[in-house]
Design a protein around this motif. Structure first.
Motif, PDB file in Angstrom:
ATOM      1  N   THR A 156      -3.146   3.622  -1.123  1.00  0.00           N
ATOM      2  CA  THR A 156      -3.644   2.867  -2.268  1.00  0.00           C
ATOM      3  C   THR A 156      -2.922   1.536  -2.369  1.00  0.00           C
ATOM      4  N   GLN A 157      -3.684   0.459  -2.539  1.00  0.00           N
ATOM      5  CA  GLN A 157      -3.075  -0.857  -2.714  1.00  0.00           C
ATOM      6  C   GLN A 157      -2.556  -0.946  -4.157  1.00  0.00           C
ATOM      7  N   THR A 158      -1.242  -0.962  -4.309  1.00  0.00           N
ATOM      8  CA  THR A 158      -0.636  -0.894  -5.634  1.00  0.00           C
ATOM      9  C   THR A 158      -0.171  -2.247  -6.158  1.00  0.00           C
ATOM     10  N   GLU A 175     -14.704   3.328  -1.534  1.00  0.00           N
ATOM     11  CA  GLU A 175     -13.532   2.638  -2.078  1.00  0.00           C
ATOM     12  C   GLU A 175     -12.442   2.541  -1.007  1.00  0.00           C
ATOM     13  N   THR A 176     -12.553   1.514  -0.188  1.00  0.00           N
ATOM     14  CA  THR A 176     -11.624   1.308   0.909  1.00  0.00           C
ATOM     15  C   THR A 176     -11.610  -0.167   1.297  1.00  0.00           C
ATOM     16  N   GLU A 205       0.846  -1.182   0.000  1.00  0.00           N
ATOM     17  CA  GLU A 205       0.000   0.000   0.000  1.00  0.00           C
ATOM     18  C   GLU A 205       0.886   1.239   0.000  1.00  0.00           C
ATOM     19  N   ILE A 226      -0.904  -2.035 -10.162  1.00  0.00           N
ATOM     20  CA  ILE A 226      -1.687  -1.001 -10.825  1.00  0.00           C
ATOM     21  C   ILE A 226      -1.054  -0.632 -12.164  1.00  0.00           C
TER      22      ILE A 226
END
Length: 267
Positions: free
Chosen positions: A114-116, A240-241, A110, A133
């Motif tokens: 954001t989880q990448t 969005e979480t 993260e 991503i």
């Protein structure tokens, strides 16, 4: 280690190396006669394999990514800057200790919330899924070539396949009526469970997955895989979480309809 067709980032390469390490520890303990099982304060189970995997991965991260933070199910959270590795050493511990192969190590990076990067490694199935991503979502079965993943194109609830995880989750969360409404609205409902439901979604074989009483380490690795496969991932209300204790993952086409159906049944 499975290789992505396009060149993976250094972070994804590292995550895949961590998955190799995890598999080398967990798989030999799967169905082991001397597996040690304890009960945690929250009444969930933990095995010696859970602890050994997390300890090994945390040590590797601290050695090779000393500036990065960490959040693991068994050893807790240590924040450092804007980057954090989020791990579930064995997602599906209850399956693992019963000898059911539906379990996996979940590894996420993260960055700035954001989880990448996400890796799901399920050696009991002989499968691994991963994404970063902008790089697409991928899966590979042992001994076969990797393949890109895509969610389904189903756009009507009446044709959708739903995985709801467990009736107890929905009942305890106060959403049992919503589950029944979804069951009535969809074509097919099953409880495939744990990470596998989300990987079936990313592969286009299931259209909706939702659950409650989930932690960030249960979800963080799943988010990039679902979204890079073309799906959408939020909590049950559409936020969005991965940090709100519930999840809703769909092929995207059905997302708003599911949220509407869930909300209408609670009025």
């Amino acid at each position: 280690m499975p290789q992505q067709p396009s060149s993976p980032s250094a972070d994804l390469e590292f995550a895949l190396e961590l998955a190799d390490l995890a598999d080398s520890i967990s798989l030999p303990r799967f169905r082991a006669a001397d597996l040690r099982i304890d009960t945690k304060p929250d009444r969930t189970f933990v095995t010696d394999a859970d602890k050994a995997v997390e300890d090994a991965l945390r040590a590797r991260i601290e050695a090779e990514r000393p500036e990065d933070g960490f959040f693991g199910e068994e050893s807790g959270r240590e924040d450092k800057g804007t980057r954090r590795w989020i791990l579930d050493p064995i997602d599906g511990t209850s399956n693992f200790l019963r000898g059911v192969p539906n379990w996996a190590t979940l590894i996420a990076l993260e960055v700035d919330g954001t989880q990448t990067v996400g890796v799901v490694s399920a050696p009991g199935f002989g499968m691994r899924w991963w994404a970063e991503i902008g790089g697409g979502a991928w899966g590979q079965e042992v001994g076969k070539d990797s393949r890109q993943l895509h969610v389904s194109g189903v756009s009507d609830l009446e044709h959708a396949s739903l995985s709801f995880q467990s009736i107890e989750q929905w009942r305890l969360a106060g959403y049992l009526d919503s589950l029944l409404a979804l069951e009535q609205a969809t074509w097919r409902d099953r409880a495939y469970g744990d990470m596998w439901s989300y990987m079936l979604l990313a592969e286009g074989l299931v259209d909706i997955v939702a659950e409650f009483d989930v932690k960030p380490y249960d979800l963080a690795a799943l988010v990039p895989i679902v979204t890079e496969a073309g799906g959408r991932f939020t909590d049950i209300e559409g936020n969005e979480t991965a940090w709100n204790g519930s999840s809703l993952a769909t092929n995207g086409h059905l997302h708003d309809a599911v949220i509407t159906t869930v909300a209408a049944a609670r009025k």
